[in-house]
Structure formats: C-alpha cells, structure tokens
Design a protein around this motif. Sequence first.
Motif, PDB file in Angstrom:
ATOM      1  N   ARG A 173       9.227   4.823 -21.353  1.00 14.55           N
ATOM      2  CA  ARG A 173       8.694   4.744 -22.439  1.00 14.55           C
ATOM      3  C   ARG A 173       8.347   6.303 -22.698  1.00 14.55           C
ATOM      4  N   ALA A 174       8.125   6.701 -24.126  1.00 13.06           N
ATOM      5  CA  ALA A 174       8.097   8.091 -24.478  1.00 13.06           C
ATOM      6  C   ALA A 174       7.265   8.225 -25.630  1.00 13.06           C
ATOM      7  N   ILE A 175       6.553   9.086 -25.597  1.00 12.34           N
ATOM      8  CA  ILE A 175       5.215   9.558 -26.713  1.00 12.34           C
ATOM      9  C   ILE A 175       5.959  10.955 -27.559  1.00 12.34           C
ATOM     10  N   VAL A 176       6.163  10.818 -28.782  1.00  5.69           N
ATOM     11  CA  VAL A 176       6.487  12.022 -29.517  1.00  5.69           C
ATOM     12  C   VAL A 176       5.343  12.344 -30.668  1.00  5.69           C
ATOM     13  N   SER A 177       4.776  13.545 -30.545  1.00 11.33           N
ATOM     14  CA  SER A 177       3.744  13.892 -31.508  1.00 11.33           C
ATOM     15  C   SER A 177       4.705  14.533 -32.825  1.00 11.33           C
ATOM     16  N   LEU A 193       6.487   5.922 -28.792  1.00  6.47           N
ATOM     17  CA  LEU A 193       5.050   5.832 -29.634  1.00  6.47           C
ATOM     18  C   LEU A 193       4.979   7.302 -30.454  1.00  6.47           C
ATOM     19  N   GLY A 194       5.062   7.225 -31.794  1.00  4.26           N
ATOM     20  CA  GLY A 194       5.099   8.114 -32.504  1.00  4.26           C
ATOM     21  C   GLY A 194       3.764   8.617 -33.133  1.00  4.26           C
ATOM     22  N   LEU A 195       3.199   9.903 -32.943  1.00  4.06           N
ATOM     23  CA  LEU A 195       1.743  10.182 -33.354  1.00  4.06           C
ATOM     24  C   LEU A 195       1.796  11.083 -34.421  1.00  4.06           C
ATOM     25  N   ALA A 196       1.375  11.062 -35.649  1.00  3.95           N
ATOM     26  CA  ALA A 196       1.242  11.830 -36.825  1.00  3.95           C
ATOM     27  C   ALA A 196       0.453  11.251 -37.880  1.00  3.95           C
ATOM     28  N   ARG A 197       0.235  11.986 -38.875  1.00  2.00           N
ATOM     29  CA  ARG A 197      -0.569  11.691 -39.822  1.00  2.00           C
ATOM     30  C   ARG A 197       0.118  10.778 -40.804  1.00  2.00           C
ATOM     31  N   GLN A 198       1.493  10.714 -40.815  1.00  2.00           N
ATOM     32  CA  GLN A 198       2.027   9.647 -41.404  1.00  2.00           C
ATOM     33  C   GLN A 198       3.187   8.941 -40.840  1.00  2.00           C
ATOM     34  N   GLY A 199       3.779   7.773 -41.077  1.00  2.21           N
ATOM     35  CA  GLY A 199       4.719   7.205 -40.330  1.00  2.21           C
ATOM     36  C   GLY A 199       5.875   7.658 -40.958  1.00  2.21           C
ATOM     37  N   ASN A 200       7.004   7.138 -40.247  1.00  2.61           N
ATOM     38  CA  ASN A 200       8.144   7.604 -40.287  1.00  2.61           C
ATOM     39  C   ASN A 200       9.125   6.184 -40.561  1.00  2.61           C
ATOM     40  N   ALA A 201       9.154   5.889 -42.066  1.00  6.42           N
ATOM     41  CA  ALA A 201       9.638   4.477 -42.518  1.00  6.42           C
ATOM     42  C   ALA A 201      11.001   4.437 -42.156  1.00  6.42           C
ATOM     43  N   ALA A 252       6.768   2.410 -32.313  1.00  4.29           N
ATOM     44  CA  ALA A 252       5.298   1.983 -32.449  1.00  4.29           C
ATOM     45  C   ALA A 252       4.667   3.479 -33.072  1.00  4.29           C
ATOM     46  N   GLU A 253       3.718   3.235 -33.872  1.00  4.37           N
ATOM     47  CA  GLU A 253       3.268   4.488 -34.741  1.00  4.37           C
ATOM     48  C   GLU A 253       1.667   4.394 -34.614  1.00  4.37           C
ATOM     49  N   VAL A 254       0.878   5.494 -34.462  1.00  2.00           N
ATOM     50  CA  VAL A 254      -0.551   5.783 -34.685  1.00  2.00           C
ATOM     51  C   VAL A 254      -0.569   6.673 -35.640  1.00  2.00           C
TER      52      VAL A 254
END
Length: 246
Positions: free
Chosen positions: A5-9, A31-39, A50-52
């Motif tokens: 599994r990976a986490i990318v900021s 799992l992507g971490l950012a202010r906005q999602g990536n549609a 997954a996005e936070v």
Amino acid sequence: MTGIRAIVSGHSRGLGAAIAAELLERGVPVLGLARQGNAALAVAHGGQLAEVALDLADTEALAAWLAAGGLADWLGDADEALLINNAGTLQPMGPLPLQDPAAVAHAVAINVAAPLMLAAAFAQADGIRERRVLHVSSGAARAAYAGWSVYCATKAALDQHARAVQMDATPGLRICALAPGVIDTDMQGEIRAIAPERFPMRERFVDLKRSGSLVAPEACAMHLVDFMLDADFGRSPVADLRDLMQ
C-alpha cells in the motif's frame, strides 16, 4: 502487487498525480493526501484510490488526523508500505527583505513539518514487514540559489532527515531523499512567472521550457516508482533521479 500500500502527499496535480497514477496502474492501492481530490484518478481507479482532504500546511490538523489513526487504518494489514512525501511549495521566493514571515512559516510547515510527521507516524504503524519512505527533494537542497533561500533550506532539511534516519538503522525501514530533476509542472510555470528581482535565474527556466528540456511528470513518475521498488532503494539516503537514469 498484493500486500503493498502507498501514501502520496500532494496527489491532486503535477508530479504527485503522476506518481499516484503510476502506482495505481501497477496495482498498488494509494491513499492521497491533499487539500483537493483528484477526480480523474478516482474515476479511473475506483476503490484502489482513497483520498483525505488535508491542508498539509496546517500542522494541527495533520497531527489530529494522525492521532485519530487515519494513516494506520489505511495501512491496515499491508505487508509492505510506501510513503512518498511529494507535497511542497516554492514560496516565498525573493531575497530576505521581500519574504513574508507568514509565508515562511507556511513553507516550513508543508515542506518540512508535514513530511517528517508523516514519516514518524508511518514508521510507527504496526505489522508492516518493510517500509520505504521517499522524500521528493531537489537539486536546490544541495546547491544554493539566489531568491530561493527558504526553498533551499527546507529541501536541505529533507536530505539531512534521510541521512540521519538511515543512521538509525531501524529494521525494515528504508529512506531516500530524491531530487527528481526539472519537471514540466505548474511549479515550473510559477518560476517563469516570477519577477526577475525575486529570482535572478528565472531566464534559465524560461529557456528550459522553450527548448523542450523539461521532463514530463509521467516519465519522471515511472522512473521514480521503478527506483522506489528496486532492491537497491535506500542504499544511499540522498540521490538524484537523473544520475540513476544514466
């Protein structure tokens, strides 16, 4: 790649989006971490992404999310895990008298505090046999540039963090601060738009764009992920992707 599994900021655009896409295309849940999602990524990869929504410059919000177990929950029963600390900012650019102190604090939060916090929480998650941390660094960590004192200092902090963490010799943990080269992203557009008095080397970057010398994010991401999954990852705590591609 079952078990990874990976986490990318900073996965919403630029190099971070390309890295997340490359991992997803190889079957690695992200799992992507950012202010906005990536549609676009969400549509293409469904439940694998997954996005936070997190402002990584908000240290208190990031600390609260980590304390609530968000990162550990995502890693779940993963056997191997990857953390790519990609999010960052160039601002404030300019000599010291032109730097807004609040912008300096923002840069240190997103460029230094967030990746170090994520790395610490990542290292503490239970049950993972092998962990790999990649800080997206820069040639500016290793060579000073007029107008980039904050950017140079914050990227150099990531290099030193990787060197010291490697010296800790934590079992099952590898780390590298990697300079990815000059990539055709919005950050390059930001450089070309800056006033010359804030960044005297601006014309060099204008010439790189004009001559077609900038690397596509997708090409960089492919080589970066190859490197991160390679058996030699972490042998050196600081590296330059351009050297590895030769």
